[in-house]
Design a protein around this motif. Structure first.
Motif, PDB file in Angstrom:
ATOM      1  N   VAL A   1      -3.281  -5.053   9.987  1.00 11.83           N
ATOM      2  CA  VAL A   1      -2.588  -5.389   8.688  1.00 11.83           C
ATOM      3  C   VAL A   1      -2.599  -6.915   8.559  1.00 11.83           C
TER       4      VAL A   1
ATOM      5  N   VAL B   1      -1.245   2.587   6.499  1.00 19.13           N
ATOM      6  CA  VAL B   1      -1.031   1.361   5.723  1.00 19.13           C
ATOM      7  C   VAL B   1      -2.282   0.337   6.081  1.00 19.13           C
TER       8      VAL B   1
ATOM      9  N   SER C   1      -1.801   3.642  -2.963  1.00 17.72           N
ATOM     10  CA  SER C   1      -0.653   4.144  -2.873  1.00 17.72           C
ATOM     11  C   SER C   1      -0.619   5.642  -2.543  1.00 17.72           C
TER      12      SER C   1
ATOM     13  N   VAL D   1      -1.615   6.391   0.681  1.00 14.69           N
ATOM     14  CA  VAL D   1      -0.480   6.404   1.822  1.00 14.69           C
ATOM     15  C   VAL D   1       0.603   7.555   1.575  1.00 14.69           C
TER      16      VAL D   1
END
Length: 210
Positions: free
Chosen positions: A35, A95, A116, A119
């Motif tokens: 990330v 993520v 979204s 996830v």
């Protein structure tokens, strides 16, 4: 009168971790690093930063595979370890792939919704597994199959993104381009996340567990 109960020692929770739990934490650290690498790429526009982030996902996969093997080898599995494994998987295979996809250029409004959704499917998949693991286990207390694809299969999505990035297909040059649908853009490549998420939450798809 003194309290007979022993006082908790510093870092007592970490002292109780099994060896497999440390490999699980390695999984989470790799996902977090991916990330950060995605965010760094958005600042630097250096392909190296993006590729480092993508390389961390296979490493997270290795840690994820090893923690289960080590737990079975040492016969030290626990409820804490199972929950820890799920939380690490959310980071590394839920993520982090989404962050890398966003960095690659899947930044349209519809992309945001699809990512979204992916996830959400991953979190739901892991929660269902934790709840139903005992029901699915056989006489040897080992789960015989997965309901829906396991979330680490998102590694395939990262590999596709890595190949695209290596060929320079990021940002406006992303594979298959973009489509304007109403007020937002949709990059067709993001639909692989929609398919992957839907397969994860399937109850009819059963995959033998090694």
């Amino acid at each position: 009168m003194s309290d007979p109960r022993p006082r908790p020692r510093h870092f007592s929770m970490l002292r109780e971790f099994h060896l497999a739990d440390w490999f699980t934490l390695g999984n989470a650290v790799c996902g977090t690093g991916a990330v950060f690498a995605a965010m760094r790429y958005l600042q630097s526009n250096e392909l190296r930063d993006l590729m480092v982030g993508m390389a961390l996902i296979p490493l997270a996969f290795i840690f994820d595979a090893l923690d289960g093997r080590i737990a079975r080898w040492r016969k030290s599995s626990s409820t804490l370890g199972r929950e820890l494994d799920s939380l690490a998987d959310v980071i590394s295979f839920g993520v982090a792939p989404v962050a890398l996809a966003w960095a690659c250029g899947l930044q349209g409004g519809w992309d945001w919704l699809v990512l979204s959704y992916f996830v959400g499917c991953g979190v739901s998949r892991l929660a269902r597994y934790n709840v139903t693991a005992e029901q699915l286990a056989g006489d040897d207390d080992k789960v015989s199959h997965f309901e829906g694809t396991p979330i680490p299969t998102s590694l395939v999505l990262v590999i596709v993104l890595a190949v695209a990035a290596w060929q320079g297909a990021t940002g406006p040059d992303i594979w298959f381009g973009s489509i304007q649908l109403g007020p937002w853009q949709l990059h067709p490549l993001v639909l692989m996340f929609a398919v992957s998420g839907s397969l994860m939450i399937s109850k009819t798809l059963r995959i033998p567990k090694p």
